[in-house]
Design an enzyme around this catalytic site. Structure first.
Site, PDB file in Angstrom:
ATOM      1  N   GLU A 146      47.700  50.530 -25.658  1.00  0.00           N
ATOM      2  CA  GLU A 146      47.958  49.472 -26.649  1.00  0.00           C
ATOM      3  C   GLU A 146      49.416  49.488 -27.129  1.00  0.00           C
ATOM      4  OE1 GLU A 146      43.534  48.707 -28.477  1.00  0.00           O
ATOM      5  OE2 GLU A 146      44.828  50.085 -29.584  1.00  0.00           O
ATOM      6  N   GLU A 167      38.655  48.628 -22.956  1.00  0.00           N
ATOM      7  CA  GLU A 167      38.043  48.904 -24.250  1.00  0.00           C
ATOM      8  C   GLU A 167      37.320  47.656 -24.731  1.00  0.00           C
ATOM      9  OE1 GLU A 167      40.263  50.633 -27.470  1.00  0.00           O
ATOM     10  OE2 GLU A 167      41.517  51.810 -26.121  1.00  0.00           O
TER      11      GLU A 167
END
Length: 494
Positions: free
Chosen positions: A201, A391
């Site tokens: 991320e 995710e």
């Protein structure tokens, strides 16, 4: 319809939230080791001693200034849930066997950088054999069951020694440390690991530079410096990995939160577009190999200067990734005048306005499976490269019944709807999707709140927010459901 037979079904975890063993095997401290617990209303804090000798607890998402720190320290009156987490370090064989029982084809995990280099790989430092051997054992256990490891090289934990030396990724010297670390693990595991991610991320740099890279700052210029150094480091590592093993597939990873305009007012549409571009900037650089004009203009307006040195732009151009992976939990809404609307809901990336058409999780994350189909199409249209949902999941309160069962129908419903959205994106829209690794397949510690009560897993771990629990594992109803989903290639979702 069903998803392809070579589709990489599995689950995902991160060392800092799951592994534990924080002071074993010679492992050095990481940025995550000095973050306290919290809740969805009380922030997690970074703990340190300031230059005046005072104990400081700085809220993680607000941060602090590097110049104020004398040294980092864990305080006796604070709880640091990631120190033990849910203890994969001592339970990896049991946990991987449970993953195999579900039929996992892929397991996404991260390497704790400071378990390989206690001080981050400073010049002359030698890697830790005990740490390397631990991951050898983990990968061997995965491969025994035919599970492909997908390894994140840097996932929300940076060796604390680098922060104490020069504020970590705020300094160009961290690039060389990261490359040394990656070279060691690439060579060590070149015959065991095929799939890699450079940074988890990466776009969270501007939301929490501490979480993303162990940087203490409130200054945007420093955050952009940090981003540039990670872009260069990622590109160098992509090139290096392909030299070590041409069969490596090395990707980037984005926290993706789909943004809708609140109304069809053109100003609201523009607000949503700007929010989307804050996401896209990071993948534009890593997938396309250059800085996009819209962000360069923003830097120009704000007086921000990229710390580019000779060769940087060439490295970024030559080191583009092989695939784009991303997290998707929720969507959000943007408006030109957000104060005109009902308050914001929480997410893993930023805050947005509430969408009246969606329900929300126990933590206020709005549930939008159609948004995942939308996200897959937007990303594939933009980059035309393979995608990987690494995710996705539902953090929720779980109840253990008197007979020991956990009936997590809400989790099954959430996952079913998101898998249907992936199926539509692949089979109706033609998106090239490599796989799906559901987040927190075994219960772990929440990155944003530090809670264990915010449970994601197919497997319950007996660990609680006060630090108690015997760490025993227990299958939830969703465990058996996901096993059936994988066996049917996503066709049987009942």
């Amino acid at each position: 319809m069903s998803l392809p037979k070579d589709f990489l079904w599995g689950g995902a975890t991160a060392a800092n939230q799951y592994e534990g063993g924080w002071n074993e095997g010679g492992r050095g401290k990481s940025s995550d080791d000095v973050i306290t617990n919290g809740t969805h209303t009380e922030p997690r804090c970074i703990t340190f001693i300031n230059k005046a000798g005072e104990k400081v607890k700085a809220p993680m998402f607000v941060g602090a200034d590097y110049e104020d720190v004398d040294h980092f320290e864990c305080f006796d009156d604070c709880l640091y849930p990631n120190h033990e987490a849910t203890d994969f370090y001592h339970h990896y064989k049991e946990d991987i066997a449970l993953m195999a029982e579900m039929g996992f084809k892929c397991y996404r995990l991260s390497i704790a950088w400071s378990r390989i280099f206690a001080n981050g790989g400073m010049e002359g430092e030698q890697p830790l054999e005990e740490g390397l051997k631990f991951y050898d054992d983990v990968f061997d256990e995965c491969l025994k069951y035919g599970i492909e490891p997908l390894v994140t090289l840097s996932h929300y934990e940076t060796p604390l020694a680098l922060t104490e030396a020069w504020n970590s990724w705020a300094d160009r010297r961290t690039i060389d440390c990261y490359v040394r670390y990656c070279e060691v693990v690439f060579n060590r595991y070149k015959n065991k690991v095929k799939y890699w991610l450079t940074f988890n991320e990466i776009n969270c740099i501007e939301m929490s530079p501490w979480m993303e890279g162990g940087v203490l700052t409130k200054d945007k210029q420093t955050m952009i410096n940090m981003a540039h150094y990670q872009f260069v480091a990622s590109a160098k590592v992509v090139k290096l990995g392909h030299q070590i093993n041409p069969d490596f597939k090395i990707g980037c990873m984005l926290a993706y939160t789909l943004t809708y305009p609140m109304t069809c007012n053109p100003e609201d549409t523009l607000a949503a577009w700007k929010n989307t571009h804050n996401n896209s900037f990071y993948t534009d650089v890593q997938c396309r190999g250059y800085y996009p004009s819209y962000r360069l203009k923003e830097f120009e307006r704000e007086g921000i200067t990229l710390p580019i040195e000779d060769g940087d732009l060439e490295i970024i151009k030559e080191g583009t990734v092989d695939f784009l992976s991303f997290s998707y939990y929720m969507s959000q809404v943007a408006a030109y005048n957000p104060e005109d609307y009902e308050g914001a809901g929480g997410g893993n990336l930023s805050l947005g306005l509430k969408n009246p058409y969606l329900s929300a999780s126990d933590w206020g994350w709005q549930i939008d499976p159609t948004g995942l189909r939308n996200a897959l199409n937007r990303l594939y249209d933009r980059y035309q490269m393979p995608l990987f949902v690494v995710e996705n999941g539902l953090g929720a309160f779980d109840k253990i019944e008197e007979d020991g069962s956990i009936h997590d129908t809400y989790r099954i419903n959430y996952l079913r709807d998101h898998i249907k959205a992936m199926d539509a994106a692949v089979n109706e829209d033609g998106v090239d999707l490599m796989g799906y690794t559901m987040w927190g397949c075994v219960d772990l510690v929440s990155a944003s709140t530090g809670e264990t009560a915010k449970r994601y897993g197919f497997v319950h771990v007996d660990k609680y927010d006060d630090g108690t629990g015997d760490l025993s594992r227990r299958r939830k109803d969703s465990f058996y459901w996901y096993k059936k989903v994988i066996e049917s290639h996503g066709n049987d979702l009942d």
